[in-house]
Write an enzyme that holds these catalytic residues in place. Structure first.
Site, PDB file in Angstrom:
ATOM      1  N   ASP A  32       1.010   2.607   3.753  1.00  0.00           N
ATOM      2  CA  ASP A  32       0.143   3.695   3.263  1.00  0.00           C
ATOM      3  C   ASP A  32       0.989   4.951   3.025  1.00  0.00           C
ATOM      4  O   ASP A  32       0.595   6.070   3.390  1.00  0.00           O
ATOM      5  CB  ASP A  32      -1.006   3.975   4.231  1.00  0.00           C
ATOM      6  CG  ASP A  32      -2.060   4.916   3.620  1.00  0.00           C
ATOM      7  OD1 ASP A  32      -1.973   5.191   2.404  1.00  0.00           O
ATOM      8  OD2 ASP A  32      -2.953   5.356   4.364  1.00  0.00           O
TER       9      ASP A  32
ATOM     10  N   HIS B  60       1.534   5.167  -2.181  1.00  0.00           N
ATOM     11  CA  HIS B  60       1.080   6.138  -3.181  1.00  0.00           C
ATOM     12  C   HIS B  60       2.328   6.713  -3.833  1.00  0.00           C
ATOM     13  O   HIS B  60       3.091   7.416  -3.181  1.00  0.00           O
ATOM     14  CB  HIS B  60       0.247   7.242  -2.525  1.00  0.00           C
ATOM     15  CG  HIS B  60      -1.009   6.714  -1.890  1.00  0.00           C
ATOM     16  ND1 HIS B  60      -2.193   6.590  -2.584  1.00  0.00           N
ATOM     17  CD2 HIS B  60      -1.251   6.245  -0.645  1.00  0.00           C
ATOM     18  CE1 HIS B  60      -3.125   6.080  -1.773  1.00  0.00           C
ATOM     19  NE2 HIS B  60      -2.582   5.862  -0.594  1.00  0.00           N
ATOM     20  N   LEU B  61       2.521   6.400  -5.113  1.00  0.00           N
ATOM     21  CA  LEU B  61       3.712   6.908  -5.812  1.00  0.00           C
ATOM     22  C   LEU B  61       3.411   8.209  -6.559  1.00  0.00           C
ATOM     23  O   LEU B  61       4.316   8.852  -7.058  1.00  0.00           O
ATOM     24  CB  LEU B  61       4.273   5.851  -6.765  1.00  0.00           C
ATOM     25  CG  LEU B  61       4.818   4.584  -6.083  1.00  0.00           C
ATOM     26  CD1 LEU B  61       5.350   3.605  -7.125  1.00  0.00           C
ATOM     27  CD2 LEU B  61       5.900   4.904  -5.059  1.00  0.00           C
TER      28      LEU B  61
ATOM     29  N   PHE C 298      -4.161  14.890   4.503  1.00  0.00           N
ATOM     30  CA  PHE C 298      -3.996  13.678   5.301  1.00  0.00           C
ATOM     31  C   PHE C 298      -2.839  12.866   4.735  1.00  0.00           C
ATOM     32  O   PHE C 298      -2.711  12.733   3.517  1.00  0.00           O
ATOM     33  CB  PHE C 298      -5.257  12.809   5.202  1.00  0.00           C
ATOM     34  CG  PHE C 298      -6.449  13.337   5.955  1.00  0.00           C
ATOM     35  CD1 PHE C 298      -6.609  13.041   7.293  1.00  0.00           C
ATOM     36  CD2 PHE C 298      -7.412  14.109   5.317  1.00  0.00           C
ATOM     37  CE1 PHE C 298      -7.719  13.515   8.000  1.00  0.00           C
ATOM     38  CE2 PHE C 298      -8.523  14.578   6.011  1.00  0.00           C
ATOM     39  CZ  PHE C 298      -8.677  14.277   7.361  1.00  0.00           C
ATOM     40  N   GLY C 299      -2.028  12.290   5.579  1.00  0.00           N
ATOM     41  CA  GLY C 299      -1.054  11.331   5.075  1.00  0.00           C
ATOM     42  C   GLY C 299       0.319  11.452   5.703  1.00  0.00           C
ATOM     43  O   GLY C 299       0.729  12.518   6.147  1.00  0.00           O
TER      44      GLY C 299
ATOM     45  N   HIS D 229       0.840  -1.207   0.000  1.00  0.00           N
ATOM     46  CA  HIS D 229       0.000   0.000   0.000  1.00  0.00           C
ATOM     47  C   HIS D 229       0.871   1.251   0.000  1.00  0.00           C
ATOM     48  O   HIS D 229       1.249   1.761   1.049  1.00  0.00           O
ATOM     49  CB  HIS D 229      -0.914  -0.007   1.231  1.00  0.00           C
ATOM     50  CG  HIS D 229      -1.976   1.049   1.205  1.00  0.00           C
ATOM     51  ND1 HIS D 229      -3.218   0.875   1.772  1.00  0.00           N
ATOM     52  CD2 HIS D 229      -2.006   2.303   0.678  1.00  0.00           C
ATOM     53  CE1 HIS D 229      -3.953   1.966   1.599  1.00  0.00           C
ATOM     54  NE2 HIS D 229      -3.221   2.859   0.941  1.00  0.00           N
TER      55      HIS D 229
ATOM     56  N   HIS E 212      -5.401  -0.337   5.949  1.00  0.00           N
ATOM     57  CA  HIS E 212      -5.079   0.467   7.148  1.00  0.00           C
ATOM     58  C   HIS E 212      -6.126   0.384   8.255  1.00  0.00           C
ATOM     59  O   HIS E 212      -6.717   1.381   8.639  1.00  0.00           O
ATOM     60  CB  HIS E 212      -4.806   1.925   6.778  1.00  0.00           C
ATOM     61  CG  HIS E 212      -5.717   2.537   5.736  1.00  0.00           C
ATOM     62  ND1 HIS E 212      -7.082   2.590   5.877  1.00  0.00           N
ATOM     63  CD2 HIS E 212      -5.431   3.121   4.542  1.00  0.00           C
ATOM     64  CE1 HIS E 212      -7.608   3.193   4.811  1.00  0.00           C
ATOM     65  NE2 HIS E 212      -6.627   3.527   3.986  1.00  0.00           N
TER      66      HIS E 212
ATOM     67  N   ASN F 275      -4.887   6.160  -7.150  1.00  0.00           N
ATOM     68  CA  ASN F 275      -5.441   7.527  -7.092  1.00  0.00           C
ATOM     69  C   ASN F 275      -4.452   8.545  -7.660  1.00  0.00           C
ATOM     70  O   ASN F 275      -4.041   9.487  -7.005  1.00  0.00           O
ATOM     71  CB  ASN F 275      -5.874   7.903  -5.676  1.00  0.00           C
ATOM     72  CG  ASN F 275      -4.757   7.833  -4.661  1.00  0.00           C
ATOM     73  OD1 ASN F 275      -3.767   7.133  -4.861  1.00  0.00           O
ATOM     74  ND2 ASN F 275      -4.900   8.571  -3.573  1.00  0.00           N
TER      75      ASN F 275
ATOM     76  N   HIS G 292     -10.810   0.894   1.380  1.00  0.00           N
ATOM     77  CA  HIS G 292     -10.569   2.056   2.250  1.00  0.00           C
ATOM     78  C   HIS G 292     -11.872   2.267   3.003  1.00  0.00           C
ATOM     79  O   HIS G 292     -12.852   2.733   2.423  1.00  0.00           O
ATOM     80  CB  HIS G 292     -10.207   3.249   1.359  1.00  0.00           C
ATOM     81  CG  HIS G 292     -10.218   4.585   2.033  1.00  0.00           C
ATOM     82  ND1 HIS G 292      -9.084   5.320   2.234  1.00  0.00           N
ATOM     83  CD2 HIS G 292     -11.235   5.338   2.530  1.00  0.00           C
ATOM     84  CE1 HIS G 292      -9.387   6.474   2.832  1.00  0.00           C
ATOM     85  NE2 HIS G 292     -10.688   6.509   3.015  1.00  0.00           N
TER      86      HIS G 292
END
Lengths: 183, 428, 306
Positions: free
Chosen positions: B305, B62-63, B323-324, B60, B232, B94, B179
């Site tokens: 994540d 995000h690239l 967020f993140g 998990h 998550h 996403n 999610h």
């Protein structure tokens, strides 16, 4: 650094005599005490003002208004005092317009405290005149200010400290010259 | 070209190995795992007092590429992965455009081959544009190499769509990565709802915002037989739902992040926007349950994540911050803190980061079997180091762990037999 | 004795001794506000900026006049609320203000923690004039001052806070302050407006207004935000006032000398009846006067010694 006592300038009897003499001078100079009010500068000017009022009452048989002035908000030296000084109330519960104010403090030194007090007084009214009474004048003036009534002139060096103790705050009446010793 | 990793503690849970052995690598493959291997022609890597593990897998991340290259690129994200001890990552769809077509998935795969340094497995979108309305061309996505489908970042709001996704994906043995967020419960929320949201005056996100969707998805998995995977997971109550579902034989798996295993909502009081993450950091009670669940098998794997953000999206009011958390470069040391506290065994930690993760997305990775690709992560369990975000390879410096000192860091990462990262640096 | 921190971000961060110092300092400040010449020179050469990202008349004016009474230069910066999410970043705005030479900024924002963010990004001293639902420390201080002035002491009083506790920074700051004095604090309002686990803040929560006000020394009534009914937190203002409007009957249930506080502006007939607002127990007008004294005290304590 250590502070040592060098000399006692006044004991309790000396202080009583000085205040009594000042009271007489105030009465004499103002030809009585009609229109005279006494305002002490916080802190030790407060008890001294009370005592002057008491002595004058005993001599003249009239009540004379006595107040306390807090000058913290008028000082020009807050930056050099370290931690914030506590602000207290100004307790002048009578009108000072057209009065003769006798401003009372324990020690007259640079004159800056008196300068602040004059500003503070003028913000609460328009007195006819302001006179200054101090228990000790130690010299070293930085402003053009002089006292009208002086308990004792005590020349000092700048490294010396004048400590005024009053019964109401310190538990006894005396004036000491002390000195800072750098050891 | 041969490489001989000598005297390391080989931890290969899938093959039930946990002892000092040597590992011999040739031409990108593991050709032997045994004690005292002699290979005069091999380059020797001395690994005594180190853990020699199958390459870690993060299912998990995000690239951000394509479309949000200012946050991260496949080049920077995979380097962050390698430095962080990961040899394979699965990247979420996403992106801009959303990875809802074979074309985008192909782009990502190609980009990964050209500019990436670890194995990249794309995850396709469940619905077109992640809009939650129509299913993506899931078969095409799989043909293009996607290993799972997810609308991560957004929930699949409609139960009917989720039902269809599970049913359809079941044909291909594809997990649906969910999610879990009921947005009508989480709307405008900034942190976990509870004592601390009350104390700090921030709008709370109740545990129920996650739990109701977990419960819904469990029911839909029961209905369809499809493989639901809970992304998550963060609440005690969701863990209990998953545990019970597993007992009933539901086709369900779950992942947890390193930050949810180690941080609580109390730290939000600094209003440091790096503590803002979805799902939000939860209570100490939740954390304790999550730790229990990674030990009892309720949670199947740890995934970061990894959500890199541009600093401006974090340098602002808490409510406005994105967020993140940027997670790839801190995951191992953070989870090692649980090992150091005695809350997790090394063997279990390695399982959660390797073969168990591989099984969820059905990739042939996560062990040191002879003949498999030489993806190897070597960890120095005694190395103490501070998290210095300025040294991150990721463009995302957004981590609440910044400035903290951890013990136990990855020191060598081999992908397909090649040393990619060594002691926090990429070898280009 | 002085304040330990550079900024005043919340009551949470103050010790009881610091609160006492602020309240004590406000006494002579109040004297200044009531004399003919309402000015002292103590902050001559200091500059205060009020930066409000949320509408306010009372608090902003109070800061402004407090600064002026102390001879500070005061500038009000208008930040239209619409520009919060676009236009200049908060960091840039603050940096610009700092570069103009301001010493202290009174800062209000609709988002919790914003004053902390500002404080982290500037060398100016920051006074939180209200951040989201987090804190409104100067309001709580003026409430404490008003109560202490009438009751003589804050120790062990019974205080009821009525209304939208969930969104109220006034409620939070009052709770953080009053708990330091051992007060019994009750909060009362519709269940949807009572925040989760509120009792862990050291308060008791009630749904019944009559029960909550019985035998209390102080009733602090919060303003109800009319917008809240649109998001379904309560059905209507009508129903709200039926359940939670303080009327003379409620005042009778409290102690005879109960004090009625309201941070303003009031919605008469919604959270407070006019009889109560204008009644003999009401301190609402004096609160405003005391607010100036409290802000003078803070400005002096934060700037006077530097």
């Amino acid at each position: 650094m250590r502070i040592v006592e060098k000399h006692k300038v006044m004991d309790d009897m000396g202080m009583k005599r000085a205040l009594t003499r000042i009271a007489h001078e105030i009465i004499e100079k103002n030809k009585g005490v009609e229109n005279v009010v006494i305002i002490g500068i916080r802190r030790r000017g407060g008890p001294l003002a009370d005592r002057l009022g008491e002595i004058i009452r005993n001599i003249e048989g009239v009540d004379i208004p006595v107040g306390i002035l807090d000058i913290t908000l008028y000082r020009d030296d807050l930056t050099t005092l370290g931690p914030n000084p506590q602000v207290h109330r100004t307790e002048v519960n009578f009108n000072i317009n057209d009065k003769v104010i006798v401003l009372v403090d324990d020690v007259l030194y640079t004159g800056r405290t008196v300068r602040a007090a004059l500003d503070a007084l003028i913000d609460i009214g328009r007195p006819r005149s302001i006179q200054l009474a101090v228990l000790v004048d130690r010299g070293h003036r930085e402003l053009p200010i002089k006292a009208d009534y002086i308990g004792k002139n005590t020349p000092t060096s700048k490294s010396e400290i004048i400590t005024v103790k009053v019964e109401e705050i310190d538990g006894k009446d005396e004036v000491l010259i002390e000195e800072k010793l750098n050891e | 070209m041969k490489l001989l990793i000598k005297n390391g503690r080989v931890v290969d849970p899938e093959n039930k190995i946990d002892e000092v052995r040597d590992v011999l690598v040739e031409d990108g493959y593991i050709i032997d795992v045994a004690a005292n291997i002699v290979a005069d022609d091999a380059k020797i890597i001395e690994a005594s007092n180190h853990l020699v593990c199958p390459g870690f897998i993060d299912i998990h991340v995000h690239l951000r590429e394509p479309g949000e290259e200012y946050k991260e690129t496949i080049a920077t994200g995979t380097r962050a992965a390698a430095v962080g001890g990961f040899t394979s990552v699965c990247c979420m769809p996403n992106t801009r455009p959303v990875m809802d077509t074979a074309a985008v998935a192909n782009f990502v795969k190609e980009r990964a081959l050209r500019s990436g340094v670890v194995n990249v497995y794309p995850i396709g979108a469940v619905t077109k544009g992640q809009a939650g309305q129509e299913l993506s061309e899931i078969a095409h996505l799989i043909a293009a190499g996607c290993v799972a489908i997810s609308d991560d970042g957004e929930p699949v709001r409609k139960a009917g769509i989720m039902r269809n996704a599970l049913e359809y994906a079941k044909m291909f043995d594809m997990p649906v990565l969910s999610h879990c967020e009921d947005t009508s419960l989480s709307e405008n929320g900034q942190m976990s709802e509870g004592y601390y949201s009350t104390f700090y005056g921030l709008k709370g996100i109740p545990a129920a915002a996650e739990d109701v969707i977990v419960a819904r998805d469990i029911l839909l998995s029961k209905l369809t037989g499809g493989h639901i995977h809970i992304c998550h997971i963060s609440t005690k109550s969701s863990v209990e739902l998953v545990r019970e579902a597993k007992n009933e034989g539901v086709n369900i798996t779950a992942e947890v992040t390193p930050h949810h295993l180690t941080l609580t909502d109390e730290i939000v009081g600094t209003y440091d926007t790096d503590t803002k993450v979805f799902p939000p950091l939860r209570s100490s009670e939740d954390v304790a349950e999550l730790i229990k669940a990674i030990n009892d098998g309720t949670i199947d794997c740890i995934a970061t994540d990894h959500a890199p953000h541009h600093f401006e999206s974090k340098d602002c009011e808490y409510d406005l911050a994105a967020f993140g958390i940027s997670g790839l470069e801190t995951a191992i040391p953070v989870v090692m803190s649980l090992v150091n506290n005695g809350e997790l065994s090394i063997e279990q930690m390695v399982s959660l980061f390797t073969y168990k993760a591989a099984q969820i997305v059905g990739i042939d990775k996560g062990n040191l079997s002879i003949g498999s690709s030489a993806d190897i992560t070597i960890i120095d369990p005694d190395l103490e180091k501070e998290v210095e975000v300025k040294n991150f390879y990721s463009k995302g410096k957004n981590t609440p762990f910044k400035g903290q000192i951890f013990k136990g860091w990855p020191v060598l990462t081999l992908v397909n037999g090649k040393i990619i990262a060594s002691n926090g640096e990429i070898l280009e | 004795m002085e304040l330990a921190k550079k900024d005043l971000l919340g009551i949470k961060e103050l010790s009881k001794e610091e609160i006492d110092l602020i309240l004590d300092t406000a006494i002579p400040m109040k004297d200044v506000t009531t004399r003919d010449i309402k000015k002292v020179p103590t902050l001559r050469g200091k500059a205060l900026a009020t930066v409000f990202y949320e509408n306010s008349t009372r608090t902003r004016t109070s800061f402004e006049i407090a600064g002026k009474y102390l001879s500070a230069d005061v500038v009000n910066l208008n930040v239209p609320t619409s520009s919060v999410q676009k236009g200049e970043s908060l960091r840039d705005t603050i940096k610009n203000i700092e570069m103009m030479g301001f010493d202290v900024v009174a800062f209000r924002h609709s988002m919790s923690g914003s004053a902390h963010y500002v404080a982290k990004n500037t060398d100016m001293k920051v006074i939180n004039a209200g951040d989201g639902a987090n804190e409104h420390p100067t309001q709580a201080l003026l409430d404490l001052y008003s109560i202490r002035e009438k009751k003589g002491s804050l120790e062990n009083l019974k205080v009821t806070i009525v209304g939208d506790i969930l969104h109220s920074r006034v409620a939070r700051s009052n709770i953080y302050g009053l708990t330091k004095y051992g007060c019994e604090i009750r909060v009362v309002g519709p269940a949807t407006l009572i925040p989760p686990e509120v009792e862990r803040l050291g308060v008791k929560s009630y749904y019944s207004l009559s029960e909550a006000v019985r035998d209390v020394d102080v009733i602090n009534i919060l303003r109800i935000q009319k917008e809240r009914q649109n998001v379904g937190l309560f059905p209507s203002l009508d129903e709200y006032s039926d359940l939670y409007m303080i009327s003379p009957e409620h005042v009778k249930l409290a102690k005879d000398d109960v004090l009625i506080l309201h941070p303003g502006p009031m919605n008469r007939g919604v959270e407070i009846s006019s009889e109560v607002a204008d009644g003999i127990n009401s301190l609402i007008v004096e609160q405003v006067q005391n607010g100036v004294a409290i802000r003078m005290a803070l400005l002096f304590l934060m700037l006077g010694g530097i």
